[in-house]
Design an enzyme around this catalytic site. Structure first.
Site, mmCIF file in Angstrom:
data_model
loop_
_atom_site.group_PDB
_atom_site.id
_atom_site.type_symbol
_atom_site.label_atom_id
_atom_site.label_comp_id
_atom_site.label_asym_id
_atom_site.label_seq_id
_atom_site.Cartn_x
_atom_site.Cartn_y
_atom_site.Cartn_z
ATOM 1 N N ASP A 332 0.837 -1.205 0.000
ATOM 2 C CA ASP A 332 0.000 0.000 0.000
ATOM 3 C C ASP A 332 0.870 1.252 0.000
ATOM 4 O O ASP A 332 2.063 1.208 -0.325
ATOM 5 C CB ASP A 332 -0.978 -0.062 1.190
ATOM 6 C CG ASP A 332 -2.298 0.638 0.900
ATOM 7 O OD1 ASP A 332 -2.317 1.881 1.000
ATOM 8 O OD2 ASP A 332 -3.293 -0.029 0.570
ATOM 9 N N ASP A 333 0.292 2.360 0.367
ATOM 10 C CA ASP A 333 0.915 3.683 0.338
ATOM 11 C C ASP A 333 2.284 3.692 1.041
ATOM 12 O O ASP A 333 2.473 3.024 2.057
ATOM 13 C CB ASP A 333 -0.049 4.640 1.070
ATOM 14 C CG ASP A 333 0.248 6.086 0.781
ATOM 15 O OD1 ASP A 333 1.259 6.369 0.130
ATOM 16 O OD2 ASP A 333 -0.559 6.934 1.220
ATOM 17 N N LYS A 441 -4.140 -1.082 -6.826
ATOM 18 C CA LYS A 441 -5.181 -0.377 -6.056
ATOM 19 C C LYS A 441 -5.108 1.087 -6.464
ATOM 20 O O LYS A 441 -4.117 1.758 -6.205
ATOM 21 C CB LYS A 441 -4.929 -0.567 -4.557
ATOM 22 C CG LYS A 441 -5.915 0.167 -3.664
ATOM 23 C CD LYS A 441 -5.707 -0.263 -2.216
ATOM 24 C CE LYS A 441 -6.453 0.605 -1.225
ATOM 25 N NZ LYS A 441 -6.088 0.298 0.167
ATOM 26 N N ASP A 443 -6.201 4.580 -5.905
ATOM 27 C CA ASP A 443 -6.827 5.364 -4.837
ATOM 28 C C ASP A 443 -7.099 6.802 -5.296
ATOM 29 O O ASP A 443 -6.536 7.282 -6.295
ATOM 30 C CB ASP A 443 -5.916 5.345 -3.604
ATOM 31 C CG ASP A 443 -6.706 5.433 -2.310
ATOM 32 O OD1 ASP A 443 -7.859 5.888 -2.341
ATOM 33 O OD2 ASP A 443 -6.158 5.074 -1.250
ATOM 34 N N ASN A 445 -7.942 10.256 -2.917
ATOM 35 C CA ASN A 445 -8.215 10.607 -1.523
ATOM 36 C C ASN A 445 -8.615 12.048 -1.251
ATOM 37 O O ASN A 445 -8.228 12.614 -0.229
ATOM 38 C CB ASN A 445 -6.994 10.263 -0.665
ATOM 39 C CG ASN A 445 -6.939 8.780 -0.380
ATOM 40 O OD1 ASN A 445 -7.958 8.162 -0.066
ATOM 41 N ND2 ASN A 445 -5.762 8.193 -0.504
ATOM 42 N N ASP A 510 -13.174 2.687 4.438
ATOM 43 C CA ASP A 510 -11.999 2.666 5.312
ATOM 44 C C ASP A 510 -12.379 2.175 6.700
ATOM 45 O O ASP A 510 -11.509 1.903 7.528
ATOM 46 C CB ASP A 510 -11.385 4.071 5.427
ATOM 47 C CG ASP A 510 -10.423 4.355 4.289
ATOM 48 O OD1 ASP A 510 -10.029 3.398 3.593
ATOM 49 O OD2 ASP A 510 -10.068 5.530 4.091
HETATM 50 C C1 GLA Z 1 -6.954 5.644 1.642
HETATM 51 C C2 GLA Z 1 -7.407 4.217 1.413
HETATM 52 C C3 GLA Z 1 -6.714 3.292 2.379
HETATM 53 C C4 GLA Z 1 -5.211 3.417 2.218
HETATM 54 C C5 GLA Z 1 -4.790 4.865 2.377
HETATM 55 C C6 GLA Z 1 -3.326 5.051 2.043
HETATM 56 O O1 GLA Z 1 -7.406 6.138 2.825
HETATM 57 O O2 GLA Z 1 -8.783 4.120 1.528
HETATM 58 O O3 GLA Z 1 -7.121 1.964 2.177
HETATM 59 O O4 GLA Z 1 -4.826 2.920 0.968
HETATM 60 O O5 GLA Z 1 -5.542 5.727 1.539
HETATM 61 O O6 GLA Z 1 -2.939 6.358 2.174
#
Ligand code: GLA
Length: 711
Positions: A332-333, A441, A443, A445, A510
């Protein structure tokens, strides 16, 4: 099936009929349960006085919300479109927009406004197998004078009678909660304004009354608006489409504007309507490669590590994931630029090698463990603290000389600009190629603010952004057809049919708390299939709510969607790991049923909730009770959707995921009667606030039953 009968057309699916009058005034004649005989349909419209119109224009005698509003060169907004032709034809796909697939033919209605030299086309596509009708429209300027489209909706349906309007609303962390209200002679609106379909108002809505339920959705991810209005003639109008707020499109000579496609269906109950919508999404929205294809069980490191991880930590988690039987590891991030928190590096999609120890070899090592490798990106964004911003400040979305608004410390890229689209396409391609990722994934945000592009006319920006996004996504899936993309927007902030066309699954929320996920997933499943909902088992106490729930409970709830685990598995005890391995093995065994089975919502308001999903001879049900017992009343559960004529062996799924038989009964009895589940909850380590139990129901033959009963 589509057929012409005198002055009307019949659009027939397996269980519904839609009748459209196509002579004189075009209009809806009937939409509902399938008719066996259409005699007398001609003239029905004429008898009623108030027609049910297919679309509505402004400037004549219809004073309700119009679906089409055009400002002509002389400043007037009067339109007078008249039906010119109605025929079965090859459908025209909306250029640059996602659309349903699987059916080439449509009923095509052409309307002309002779004075304005405009042509408006409505297309109805029938999906018999999912009892849905997809509707799209486009407007062409066949004259010389430029006009301004002030609104152009995708679908208008009119019905006789009073209805209640149901929408799925929420916020970050509590998406898609179901709300219904009676129209009572008024207007209900469901709209988004922040540039995406939003956490706040999902585009899936329903109209219901005692006669049945109509469901509607829009194949679009930008600002949308649905309105339902009941008028003084007892008609109810439903319109869905691009939100006309801050929308205005210039249409010059020879140009065509395509409105996004919309879909509608009818069912006798909300349950039936939902089932039809889910089938439509699985079969005609989710792209061919992933159509009804089983989705991998994944492990994601986000809630386990957030931004602070090392190569060793990632490998340790992946090692445990492989040991437990997971199939995909998702980084992930935090793996790119100098990304140690959410203040920097968006746009710099290059390896943060001090952290990853080399991204390519990290991906290889993970693959060597028997897992596939997936990666997180947020390609529509830019951090001011990034190489990209320093080099190309002009790439970001902002109004010159104004201070831009930051959300989550970031700005957005201006995807209305083809140059920026090219950058995003190349950046994501590079990441996929370098890491050989089989999953991405995607994203998103924040919401859109400070919308501006110097090459784009005011009022067109938001839609041009969406066209830019779809163009990039379309090219990426064409280049990497096997890659599974999962959509995400701070959880479920862009959960819609537009995104699902490119990203067959979407991170639902989330909020991963088991209790709170029940309503979020139930609301989402009302219109979207289980296979579209990412659902993860995370740590207890839960990161968002602090609630504690057993691993068993968290697993039961995550079985409502595409299963994943998202915690620091390297710290799991051996016992927990054994439990997780048993869960994953169980999930794989029942994966088809859980991801693609026919879904039924179960429950009794306030006491318990759950679902049952069935496919072939097998069903899995999950029951979640909010109190262990309420006063003296014991908790009894009725199932639904079981084959009434079949006999089922009902077992509970125990903590180690082995089955313990509790009864053998007919599907009819299990659907109509109830099973007492008071003593069946997992009590050992279960703690507030939700009690769960999973059941497996398997058909057995009469012969097998007789054999078993023989002394
Ligand atoms: C969002 C996504 C999370 C994660 C974060 C990473 O909030 O919904 O699942 O990937 O970003 O920064």
């Amino acid at each position: 099936m589509l057929k012409n009968k005198g002055n009307f057309f019949i659009l027939e699916t397996e269980h519904t009929s839609l009748l459209l009058q196509t002579e004189g005034t075009a209009g809806y004649l009937y939409y509902g349960e399938r008719l066996s005989d259409y005699t007398g349909a001609e003239g029905l419209l004429a008898q009623t006085g108030a027609p049910l119109s297919l679309f509505s224009q402004w400037g004549k005698t219809d004073f309700r919300e119009p679906s089409l509003l055009i400002r002509h060169a002389d400043g007037s907004v009067v339109s007078d479109f008249r039906l010119r032709s109605a025929k079965i034809a090859k459908r025209v796909l909306p250029e640059g927009l996602p659309a349903s697939y699987g059916e080439e033919k449509c009923l095509r209605l052409e309307f002309i406004d002779a004075a304005a030299r405009l042509k408006y086309v409505l297309q109805y596509v029938v999906y018999a197998d999912s009892d849905t009708v997809a509707v799209s429209s486009f407007l062409t300027n066949v004259g010389k004078k430029t006009v301004q489209i002030e609104r152009i909706s995708s679908l208008q349906l009119e019905l006789r009678g009073c209805f209640s309007f149901t929408s799925f609303d929420g916020a970050w962390g509590c998406e898609r909660h179901r709300h219904s209200r009676a129209l009572n002679g008024g207007v209900c609106e469901n709209a988004s304004f922040g540039g995406s379909s939003s956490h706040f108002r999902n585009p899936f809505v329903m109209l219901s009354n005692a006669g049945g339920c109509y469901g509607f959705n829009l194949v679009y991810s930008g600002n949308h608006r649905e309105i339902a209005e009941e008028d003084d003639w007892g008609r109810t109008r439903l319109i869905t489409g691009i939100n006309p707020f801050d929308f205005s499109w210039e249409l010059g000579e020879g140009e065509t504007f395509f409105a996004p496609e919309a879909v509608m269906c009818y069912g006798k109950t909300e349950e039936e309507t939902g089932a039809r919508m889910r089938r439509f999404v699985s079969r005609h929205i989710v792209r061919e490669k992933w159509r009804e294809k089983e989705r991998p069980v994944l492990v994601n490191n986000w809630e386990g590590t957030y931004f602070s991880f090392t190569r060793e930590k990632i490998l340790a988690i992946a090692q445990r994931a492989a040991q437990a039987g997971a199939e995909l590891f998702v980084l992930d991030d935090g793996w790119f630029g100098r990304r140690d928190d959410d203040c920097s590096s968006l746009g710099d999609w290059t390896d943060y090698s001090e952290k990853t120890g080399g991204l390519e070899t990290l991906a290889d090592e993970i693959r060597a463990m028997g897992l596939s490798f997936g990666i997180w990106v947020e390609p529509e964004m830019i951090s001011e603290n990034s190489e990209l911003y320093r080099k190309h400040p002009e790439y970001c979305m902002r109004v010159p000389k104004r201070e831009p608004t930051r959300m989550r410390n970031q700005l957005m890229l201006n995807l209305a600009d083809p140059q920026v689209q090219g950058f995003v396409f190349r950046a994501v391609s590079r990441v996929i190629t370098q890491t050989k990722a089989s999953y991405v994934k995607w994203d998103y945000n924040r919401y859109m603010t400070d919308c501006f592009d110097k090459g784009t006319r005011g009022g067109e920006y938001l839609h041009r952004y969406m066209l830019g996004l779809y163009s990039v996504l379309g090219k990426l899936i064409e280049r990497y057809p096997k890659v599974l993309f999962e959509g995400c927007a701070s959880g479920g902030g862009r959960f819609d049919l537009g995104m699902l066309r490119y990203t067959p699954q979407i991170w639902t929320s989330d909020n991963t708390d088991a209790r709170e996920r029940i309503a979020i997933q139930a609301g989402t499943a009302a219109g979207y299939p289980q296979s579209s909902m990412g659902a993860h088992v995370t740590a207890s106490p839960n990161e968002q709510t602090g609630n504690r729930n057993s691993l068993y409970t968290r697993f039961c709830i995550a079985c409502g969607g595409v299963l994943g685990y998202e915690s620091d598995l390297s710290r799991a005890t051996e016992e927990e790991l054994r439990e997780i391995a048993a869960q994953i093995a169980f999930y794989k065994e029942y994966r088809r049923v859980l991801q693609f089975g026919t879904y039924h919502a179960l429950g009794e308001s306030g006491r318990w909730a759950g679902f049952l999903t069935a496919e072939g001879g097998r069903a899995v049900a999950v029951v979640a009770a909010f109190e262990k017992r309420t006063y003296q009343k014991s908790l009894r559960v009725s199932f639904a959707g079981l084959d009434a004529r079949a006999i089922y062996r009902v077992s509970i799924v125990q903590r180690d995921c082995t089955l313990r038989e509790i009864c053998v009964a007919s599907g009819d009895l299990l659907n109509k009667g109830s099973v007492c589940v008071d003593d069946m909850f997992d009590t050992e380590r279960e703690c507030n606030p939700v009690y769960t139990r999973m059941f497996v129901l398997e058909k057995i033959t009469k012969k097998a039953l007789d054999r078993e009963l023989r002394p």
